[in-house]
Structures are given as structure tokens and as C-alpha cells.
Design an enzyme around this catalytic site. Structure first.
Site, PDB file in Angstrom:
ATOM      1  N   GLY A 106      39.281  35.880  34.754  1.00 47.56           N
ATOM      2  CA  GLY A 106      37.963  35.323  34.488  1.00 47.56           C
ATOM      3  C   GLY A 106      37.860  33.825  34.684  1.00 47.56           C
ATOM      4  O   GLY A 106      36.900  33.198  34.246  1.00 47.56           O
ATOM      5  N   GLY A 108      38.200  32.434  37.848  1.00 46.12           N
ATOM      6  CA  GLY A 108      37.925  32.174  39.258  1.00 46.12           C
ATOM      7  C   GLY A 108      39.157  32.161  40.152  1.00 46.12           C
ATOM      8  O   GLY A 108      39.090  31.703  41.297  1.00 46.12           O
ATOM      9  N   GLY A 110      41.031  34.963  41.043  1.00 50.31           N
ATOM     10  CA  GLY A 110      40.970  36.106  41.959  1.00 50.31           C
ATOM     11  C   GLY A 110      40.115  35.790  43.179  1.00 50.31           C
ATOM     12  O   GLY A 110      40.518  36.066  44.322  1.00 50.31           O
ATOM     13  N   ASP A 136      43.251  47.599  50.133  1.00 50.43           N
ATOM     14  CA  ASP A 136      43.555  48.850  49.438  1.00 50.43           C
ATOM     15  C   ASP A 136      43.367  48.580  47.964  1.00 50.43           C
ATOM     16  O   ASP A 136      44.215  47.943  47.345  1.00 50.43           O
ATOM     17  CB  ASP A 136      45.021  49.261  49.680  1.00 50.43           C
ATOM     18  CG  ASP A 136      45.182  50.019  50.970  1.00 50.43           C
ATOM     19  OD1 ASP A 136      44.173  50.486  51.530  1.00 50.43           O
ATOM     20  OD2 ASP A 136      46.342  50.147  51.416  1.00 50.43           O
ATOM     21  N   TYR A 146      35.987  43.884  45.184  1.00 47.11           N
ATOM     22  CA  TYR A 146      35.858  43.625  46.625  1.00 47.11           C
ATOM     23  C   TYR A 146      34.431  43.872  47.117  1.00 47.11           C
ATOM     24  O   TYR A 146      33.922  43.140  47.974  1.00 47.11           O
ATOM     25  CB  TYR A 146      36.854  44.493  47.398  1.00 47.11           C
ATOM     26  CG  TYR A 146      38.290  44.147  47.099  1.00 47.11           C
ATOM     27  CD1 TYR A 146      38.798  42.883  47.408  1.00 47.11           C
ATOM     28  CD2 TYR A 146      39.136  45.057  46.476  1.00 47.11           C
ATOM     29  CE1 TYR A 146      40.113  42.553  47.118  1.00 47.11           C
ATOM     30  CE2 TYR A 146      40.457  44.730  46.182  1.00 47.11           C
ATOM     31  CZ  TYR A 146      40.933  43.473  46.508  1.00 47.11           C
ATOM     32  OH  TYR A 146      42.228  43.139  46.209  1.00 47.11           O
TER      33      TYR A 146
HETATM   34  C1  LIG Z   1      40.574  42.033  39.801  1.00 46.86           C
HETATM   35  C2  LIG Z   1      41.202  40.668  39.515  1.00 46.86           C
HETATM   36  C3  LIG Z   1      42.088  40.264  40.688  1.00 46.86           C
HETATM   37  C4  LIG Z   1      40.065  39.641  39.345  1.00 46.86           C
HETATM   38  O1  LIG Z   1      40.657  38.353  39.161  1.00 46.86           O
HETATM   39  P1  LIG Z   1      39.954  37.228  38.249  1.00 46.86           P
HETATM   40  O2  LIG Z   1      40.662  35.962  38.497  1.00 46.86           O
HETATM   41  O3  LIG Z   1      39.848  37.707  36.847  1.00 46.86           O
HETATM   42  O4  LIG Z   1      38.500  37.208  38.887  1.00 46.86           O
HETATM   43  P2  LIG Z   1      37.572  35.913  39.080  1.00 46.86           P
HETATM   44  O5  LIG Z   1      37.567  35.139  37.805  1.00 46.86           O
HETATM   45  O6  LIG Z   1      37.953  35.201  40.309  1.00 46.86           O
HETATM   46  O7  LIG Z   1      36.178  36.620  39.269  1.00 46.86           O
HETATM   47  C5  LIG Z   1      35.300  36.234  40.322  1.00 46.86           C
HETATM   48  C6  LIG Z   1      34.043  37.079  40.173  1.00 46.86           C
HETATM   49  O8  LIG Z   1      34.379  38.468  40.326  1.00 46.86           O
HETATM   50  C7  LIG Z   1      33.933  39.191  39.189  1.00 46.86           C
HETATM   51  N1  LIG Z   1      34.891  40.258  38.914  1.00 46.86           N
HETATM   52  C8  LIG Z   1      36.148  40.140  38.452  1.00 46.86           C
HETATM   53  N2  LIG Z   1      36.730  41.352  38.388  1.00 46.86           N
HETATM   54  C9  LIG Z   1      35.801  42.244  38.820  1.00 46.86           C
HETATM   55  C10 LIG Z   1      35.785  43.647  38.974  1.00 46.86           C
HETATM   56  N3  LIG Z   1      36.838  44.419  38.696  1.00 46.86           N
HETATM   57  N4  LIG Z   1      34.648  44.225  39.457  1.00 46.86           N
HETATM   58  C11 LIG Z   1      33.562  43.488  39.762  1.00 46.86           C
HETATM   59  N5  LIG Z   1      33.519  42.140  39.657  1.00 46.86           N
HETATM   60  C12 LIG Z   1      34.627  41.537  39.166  1.00 46.86           C
HETATM   61  C13 LIG Z   1      33.853  38.157  38.064  1.00 46.86           C
HETATM   62  O9  LIG Z   1      32.947  38.556  37.065  1.00 46.86           O
HETATM   63  C14 LIG Z   1      33.377  36.946  38.811  1.00 46.86           C
HETATM   64  O10 LIG Z   1      31.998  37.050  39.061  1.00 46.86           O
HETATM   65  P3  LIG Z   1      31.018  35.794  38.783  1.00 46.86           P
HETATM   66  O11 LIG Z   1      31.538  34.666  39.650  1.00 46.86           O
HETATM   67  O12 LIG Z   1      29.683  36.308  39.234  1.00 46.86           O
HETATM   68  O13 LIG Z   1      31.125  35.519  37.347  1.00 46.86           O
HETATM   69  C15 LIG Z   1      41.997  40.676  38.184  1.00 46.86           C
HETATM   70  O14 LIG Z   1      41.186  41.185  37.161  1.00 46.86           O
HETATM   71  C16 LIG Z   1      43.290  41.484  38.232  1.00 46.86           C
HETATM   72  O15 LIG Z   1      44.342  40.958  38.613  1.00 46.86           O
HETATM   73  N6  LIG Z   1      43.228  42.751  37.819  1.00 46.86           N
HETATM   74  C17 LIG Z   1      44.417  43.595  37.786  1.00 46.86           C
HETATM   75  C18 LIG Z   1      44.905  43.932  39.182  1.00 46.86           C
HETATM   76  C19 LIG Z   1      43.833  44.506  40.088  1.00 46.86           C
HETATM   77  O16 LIG Z   1      43.057  45.354  39.693  1.00 46.86           O
HETATM   78  N7  LIG Z   1      43.816  44.017  41.341  1.00 46.86           N
HETATM   79  C20 LIG Z   1      42.786  44.401  42.305  1.00 46.86           C
HETATM   80  C21 LIG Z   1      43.355  44.628  43.665  1.00 46.86           C
HETATM   81  S1  LIG Z   1      44.338  46.122  43.817  1.00 46.86           S
END
Ligand SMILES: CC(C)(COP(=O)(O)OP(=O)(O)OC[C@H]1O[C@@H](n2cnc3c(N)ncnc32)[C@H](O)[C@@H]1OP(=O)(O)O)[C@@H](O)C(=O)NCCC(=O)NCCS
Length: 173
Positions: A106, A108, A110, A136, A146
Site C-alpha cells: 500500500g 506504491g 508494486g 502470470d 494488473y
Molecule cells: C499485489 C501487490 C504486488 C501490490 O503491491 P503494493 O505495493 O501493495 O501496491 P501499490 O501500493 O503499488 O498499489 C498501487 C495501486 O494498486 C492498487 N492495488 C494493490 N493491490 C491490488 C489488487 N490486488 N487489486 C487491485 N488493485 C490493487 C492499490 O490500491 C493502488 O491503487 P491506488 O493508487 O488507486 O490507491 C502486493 O499486494 C503483493 O505483493 N501481494 C502478494 C503477492 C502477489 O499477489 N503478487 C501479484 C503478482 S503474482
């Protein structure tokens, strides 16, 4: 080794995995499969040329990994994409894994890793043919992340998504 500040995470440094620096053991994104990949498989994949692993840290020389992603070459069968292609295999790049440590969710990170991957895909596409960046997703919730950034589904299922290099180029990265 440099002591790592946990907050704030900016500026973020994104660098290639270095086994002598990065601490892969303490990384925890909340998904065992992605933690274990980093701990047990990532280094071997780099050695074998199966993937390049990009690591986010909060400052140069920092050992604590706040996030990572992987990039590999891949190709698609034409019928995996919507529309006609006219080639037997469609060249693409695979964003195989992307994860952020739970302590940094949360903030930024990702999205910055995803932008970095798209910029890399764009730069590579100027040297070799790359039609699209493929992802994937681990599960439906990851796929939503994504989709938020305009990745569309391949015909092979909702967890396989892509964005064309043309669309990435339009982002002005
Ligand atoms: C999914 C993941 C990579 C997101 O990383 P993060 O650093 O928390 O995300 P960010 O803070 O960059 O979020 C950027 C935006 O995406 C949104 N977002 C984050 N996760 C999301 C999700 N699962 N679905 C939809 N939107 C999402 C955030 O709300 C944010 O939106 P905003 O700018 O409008 O507020 C992280 O939650 C994670 O590592 N999860 C476990 C592994 C995983 O599921 N990886 C995915 C690839 S297989």
C-alpha cells in the site's frame, strides 16, 4: 552493509539480485510460493538464464528486500491473443513474478515495480522483437492489480494477462 530504514520507502532503488547483498530469507509478501521462489529458486534461475530478478531496496547497499519482480523471454501461440498475428510464435516478455513485502504493502511499491518492468520491456523492444508484456497472476486478486493497469486477458484464462508494447509505448515512460 548499510542499515535499512523501514520508512519512508522512497526513493526506491531497483537493482539486479545480488546474492552477496540481498537478504532473501526475511522477505515475506504473504504468499508462500512467491517467498519460496525468492529464497530457493531465484538465484538458480538467474544462473541458468531462465529469469532476471529485479530487487527493490530503500537505498543503495541495503540488504532488506522490499519487493521484487522477474522478467524472462517467452512466446505465445497466435491463438492466445485476440486477433490475427500471421506468425507461428508471437515474441513476448514474461513478468513471471511480482511481490512486495507485507510491511510495505500500500505504499506504491508494486506499481513502481510494474512501471520499471514496463520500461524495461519497452527498451528491450527497441533491440529485439517484443509484441507484448505477459503476466502470470497468482490468483484472481493479483489479476485485479494488473487489470487496474490495463492488462487484458489472454485467451488461455483470467490469470494470464498481457499488455502490448504499443500500449506501453503510449504511456510515455
Ligand atoms: C499485489 C501487490 C504486488 C501490490 O503491491 P503494493 O505495493 O501493495 O501496491 P501499490 O501500493 O503499488 O498499489 C498501487 C495501486 O494498486 C492498487 N492495488 C494493490 N493491490 C491490488 C489488487 N490486488 N487489486 C487491485 N488493485 C490493487 C492499490 O490500491 C493502488 O491503487 P491506488 O493508487 O488507486 O490507491 C502486493 O499486494 C503483493 O505483493 N501481494 C502478494 C503477492 C502477489 O499477489 N503478487 C501479484 C503478482 S503474482
Amino acid at each position: 552493509m548499510v542499515a535499512c530504514q523501514s520508512m519512508p520507502p522512497t526513493p526506491l532503488i531497483i537493482e539486479r539480485l545480488d546474492r552477496t547483498v540481498h537478504d532473501r530469507v526475511t522477505f515475506d509478501c504473504g504468499e508462500t510460493e512467491l517467498n519460496d521462489y525468492l529464497k530457493f529458486i531465484a538465484r538458480q534461475h538467474v544462473d541458468k538464464g531462465y529469469a532476471q530478478v529485479w530487487i527493490a531496496v530503500t537505498k543503495p547497499g541495503c540488504t532488506q528486500i522490499v519487493g521484487y519482480y522477474t522478467l524472462s523471454m517467452t512466446s505465445l501461440a497466435p491463438d492466445e491473443l485476440q486477433g490475427k498475428s500471421g506468425v507461428r510464435r508471437v515474441p513476448a516478455l514474461l513478468l513471471g513474478k511480482l511481490a512486495v513485502d507485507k510491511r510495505y504493502h500500500g505504499q506504491g511499491i508494486g506499481i513502481r515495480l510494474l512501471m520499471h518492468a514496463q520500461r524495461s520491456a519497452l527498451l528491450l523492444s527497441r533491440q529485439v522483437g517484443v509484441h507484448a508484456l505477459i503476466v502470470d497472476a497468482l490468483h484472481e486478486q493479483a489479476a485485479d492489480f494488473y487489470r487496474k493497469y490495463d492488462f487484458e486477458e489472454l485467451t488461455t484464462g483470467p490469470l494470464h494477462l498481457y499488455k502490448t508494447i504499443k500500449d506501453i509505448a503510449r504511456m510515455g515512460l
